[in-house]
Write an enzyme that holds these catalytic residues in place. Structure first.
Site, PDB file in Angstrom:
ATOM      1  N   CYS A  68       0.812  -1.078  -0.017  1.00 51.35           N
ATOM      2  CA  CYS A  68       0.039   0.069   0.142  1.00 51.35           C
ATOM      3  C   CYS A  68       0.780   1.243  -0.037  1.00 51.35           C
ATOM      4  O   CYS A  68       1.568   1.535  -0.998  1.00 51.35           O
ATOM      5  CB  CYS A  68      -0.909  -0.106   1.251  1.00 51.35           C
ATOM      6  SG  CYS A  68      -2.486   1.137   1.056  1.00 51.35           S
ATOM      7  N   HIS A  91      -3.497  -5.109   1.225  1.00 49.80           N
ATOM      8  CA  HIS A  91      -2.975  -5.574   2.413  1.00 49.80           C
ATOM      9  C   HIS A  91      -3.138  -6.933   2.680  1.00 49.80           C
ATOM     10  O   HIS A  91      -4.026  -7.601   3.027  1.00 49.80           O
ATOM     11  CB  HIS A  91      -3.801  -4.832   3.595  1.00 49.80           C
ATOM     12  CG  HIS A  91      -3.488  -3.527   3.674  1.00 49.80           C
ATOM     13  ND1 HIS A  91      -2.328  -3.025   4.372  1.00 49.80           N
ATOM     14  CD2 HIS A  91      -4.307  -2.414   3.082  1.00 49.80           C
ATOM     15  CE1 HIS A  91      -2.531  -1.669   4.382  1.00 49.80           C
ATOM     16  NE2 HIS A  91      -3.436  -1.139   3.490  1.00 49.80           N
ATOM     17  N   GLU A 121      -1.959  -8.906   4.913  1.00 50.55           N
ATOM     18  CA  GLU A 121      -1.641  -9.219   6.305  1.00 50.55           C
ATOM     19  C   GLU A 121      -3.151  -9.339   7.021  1.00 50.55           C
ATOM     20  O   GLU A 121      -3.248 -10.051   8.245  1.00 50.55           O
ATOM     21  CB  GLU A 121      -0.717  -8.225   7.101  1.00 50.55           C
ATOM     22  CG  GLU A 121      -1.293  -6.747   7.458  1.00 50.55           C
ATOM     23  CD  GLU A 121      -1.343  -5.653   6.159  1.00 50.55           C
ATOM     24  OE1 GLU A 121      -1.148  -4.848   6.349  1.00 50.55           O
ATOM     25  OE2 GLU A 121      -1.063  -6.479   4.962  1.00 50.55           O
ATOM     26  N   SER A 168       5.022 -12.156  34.111  1.00 50.63           N
ATOM     27  CA  SER A 168       6.099 -11.999  34.996  1.00 50.63           C
ATOM     28  C   SER A 168       6.382 -13.683  35.449  1.00 50.63           C
ATOM     29  O   SER A 168       7.551 -13.836  35.763  1.00 50.63           O
ATOM     30  CB  SER A 168       5.531 -11.534  36.234  1.00 50.63           C
ATOM     31  OG  SER A 168       4.392 -12.036  36.991  1.00 50.63           O
ATOM     32  N   THR A 169       5.504 -14.471  35.418  1.00 51.18           N
ATOM     33  CA  THR A 169       5.955 -15.848  35.586  1.00 51.18           C
ATOM     34  C   THR A 169       6.901 -16.538  34.742  1.00 51.18           C
ATOM     35  O   THR A 169       7.760 -17.242  35.163  1.00 51.18           O
ATOM     36  CB  THR A 169       4.436 -16.852  35.900  1.00 51.18           C
ATOM     37  OG1 THR A 169       3.872 -16.222  37.044  1.00 51.18           O
ATOM     38  CG2 THR A 169       5.064 -18.228  36.225  1.00 51.18           C
ATOM     39  N   ARG A 189      -3.995   4.751  40.477  1.00 50.62           N
ATOM     40  CA  ARG A 189      -2.581   4.377  39.654  1.00 50.62           C
ATOM     41  C   ARG A 189      -1.261   4.822  40.150  1.00 50.62           C
ATOM     42  O   ARG A 189      -0.649   3.985  40.448  1.00 50.62           O
ATOM     43  CB  ARG A 189      -2.939   4.301  38.257  1.00 50.62           C
ATOM     44  CG  ARG A 189      -4.118   3.623  37.740  1.00 50.62           C
ATOM     45  CD  ARG A 189      -4.446   4.006  36.232  1.00 50.62           C
ATOM     46  NE  ARG A 189      -5.248   3.094  35.706  1.00 50.62           N
ATOM     47  CZ  ARG A 189      -5.293   1.948  35.159  1.00 50.62           C
ATOM     48  NH1 ARG A 189      -4.035   1.442  35.042  1.00 50.62           N
ATOM     49  NH2 ARG A 189      -6.401   1.437  34.617  1.00 50.62           N
TER      50      ARG A 189
END
Length: 525
Positions: free
Chosen positions: A89, A176, A178, A236-237, A304
């Site tokens: 594109c 496109h 994708e 995180s684990t 927060r």
């Protein structure tokens, strides 16, 4: 070049240059689905600054006009790399602009499906793609062939749907590939990467583990130690388990119980990480400190920030108690950054507008003079989940729903008190328990209960009540950029509502949120 090899130096890499299209990240994802490593950089990337040579280059679409004064343009040095290039594109229009300025505004915007007609049946790019549906989304068009190019594909509305250089492997396509609307788009991208660029299809999480463990060892060295915050979530684990695989107990995980975690969360995380995964974990009970700091605060952004700042203070305090075996200070901070976070920060126009403040540990780097280590920064979420299962992490944890950093504090609308947190926590536990019993947990992307800052009249027994309202939320999404509400059976909602009202003191009414994203966000705050 650094002596420590990066992922794009180990695996054959397709470089995606981003011109700002909302679809750009999909190009990277589609290639990785074929086990081809792809990496996205801004279109303004200086090729001389690359520390690796890509096997091929894809130039994405974008919302600009190549002839505009402030239009982004590619470094012409990409044409000296001697690798195949594909312009999509805007990327195609960039090729046309560079080679003769053959681009003009279209009479009308072309948006929607079109049928592709391939003229050169022998061309490798269009193998098994002819007469397929492709997705158009452009306002400008080519008004002539760029110098040195020929047409290899057309559509009903575009005589230049596909072009190729007469002597080089430089392609342009107006559609496109994708997006899923292009029926054989993934095939075209694979043709480009495998058949034209000869990229090896060896990007797998099994291969990544070995590469990344060695990279961590090289980076950290034989004696340095690493700290990292864990939450019990998948990112995180997985990061912590990978770090433990690499350096053993020289990695120190810290779980801060901020008083707004899920029901029994701290104990559950400790059992999972320590007993199940062998991670060196310290659990810090800082609930009183967080909740005291939140007293009287109702604004979600302030919540927060208070939670983020308090977290940094508590984490620093606990980190100072860790005494490395070599007598030196902790050198590294582990963070579970994922590739979408990286993508959001690379735009040549700057990162997207902040809708909410993200809760992270960025302030720790400056305060504690730590070096950042991000073993997951090249991975999408689905890749992290696959990696987690290969590392022996349970399916239940790997596919756990996301939980916000500020926790239940942003699921209690209004002031956060211990009593309010307990109501929201118990309601959420019942809701998730019933979702699991119904076999729906893995079909839903995220679900939670939140406590509204209103009261409602009710009747319990023969008594009039005036108590609080719980809102239930459940969504389906592939990327969390857009989401739709989950269509539960009425009988399921009736059962959940009945349990919450009868088992959670202080609740008189339960509602179900049927708002999509947009216009709403997933969380209420």
């Amino acid at each position: 070049m650094s002596s420590i090899e990066q992922v794009n130096e180990v695996f054959d890499t397709i470089l995606v240059l981003d011109f700002g299209s909302q679809y750009s990240h999909l190009i990277t994802r589609r290639l990785r689905e074929f086990n081809i490593y792809a990496e996205m950089l801004p279109c303004t990337q200086k090729i001389a600054d690359l520390h690796f040579k890509p096997k091929g280059v894809i130039m994405s679409g974008g919302p600009y006009s190549v002839y505009a004064e402030d239009a982004p343009h590619v470094d012409h040095a990409i044409f000296d790399l001697g690798v195949p290039i594909l312009g999509i594109c805007y990327g195609m229009q960039e090729l046309a602009w560079i080679n003769g300025k053959q681009v003009a505004r279209g009479e009308k915007r072309e948006y929607g499906p079109a049928t592709l007609n391939v003229l050169d049946k022998e061309d490798a790019l269009f193998k098994n793609v002819d007469h397929s549906t492709v997705w158009m989304s452009h306002g400008d068009k080519l008004h002539g062939l760029p110098t040195g190019f020929k047409v290899i594909a057309t559509s009903d509305n575009s005589p230049y749907c596909g072009i190729v250089h007469e002597s080089k492997q430089i392609y342009g396509i107006q559609f496109h590939p994708e997006v899923t609307h292009s029926s054989n788009g993934k095939t075209l991208l694979k043709n480009f990467a495998v058949d034209l660029c000869h990229a090896k299809q060896n990007w797998t999480m099994k291969n990544f583990i070995g590469t990344e463990v060695q990279r961590i060892r090289d980076l950290v060295g034989p004696t340095a130690e690493v700290i990292g915050a864990v939450s019990g979530g998948v990112d995180s684990t997985v990061a912590s388990k990978l770090m433990t695989e690499a350096i053993g107990d020289r990695f120190h995980a810290i779980l801060v119980d901020n008083g707004v975690l899920r029901l029994n969360e701290a104990a559950t995380v400790k059992k999972t990480l320590v007993d199940g995964l062998g991670i060196n974990l310290t659990v810090v009970d800082a609930a009183d400190e967080f909740l005291d700091n939140l007293k009287g605060v109702t604004d979600p952004e302030k919540k927060r920030k208070i939670i983020g700042n308090t977290f940094i203070h508590v984490f620093e305090r606990e980190a100072e108690k860790i005494k490395p075996k070599d007598g030196k200070a902790i050198e590294f901070l582990l963070q579970g950054t994922l590739y979408p976070d990286v993508i959001e920060s690379i735009s040549f126009k700057g990162p997207s507008q902040t809708i909410k403040t993200h809760h992270n540990v960025g302030g720790l780097l400056e305060n504690m003079k730590l070096k950042l280590i991000e073993p997951l920064r090249e991975l999408f979420k689905d890749e992290v989940r696959e990696l987690g299962e290969l590392l022996g992490i349970s399916h239940e944890l790997v596919w756990r729903h996301p939980f916000p950093g500020p926790g239940i504090a942003i699921r209690v609308l209004g002031e956060v008190t211990r009593e309010q947190v307990e109501i929201a926590r118990k309601a959420d536990h019942i809701y998730i328990e019933e979702i699991r019993k119904a076999g729906l947990y893995d079909k839903i992307s995220q679900a939670f209960a939140c406590l509204l800052p209103v009261k409602s009249v009710g009747v319990m027994g023969d008594q009039r009540t005036y108590e609080q309202v719980i809102a239930l939320r459940a969504i389906e999404t592939t990327d969390f950029m857009t989401a739709d509400w989950y269509p539960f059976e009425h009988s399921f909602l009736r059962k959940v509502a009945s349990r919450i009202v009868n088992e959670v003191d202080g609740v008189a009414r339960v509602t179900y949120d049927i708002t999509s994203k947009p216009p709403a966000t997933v969380e209420w705050e």
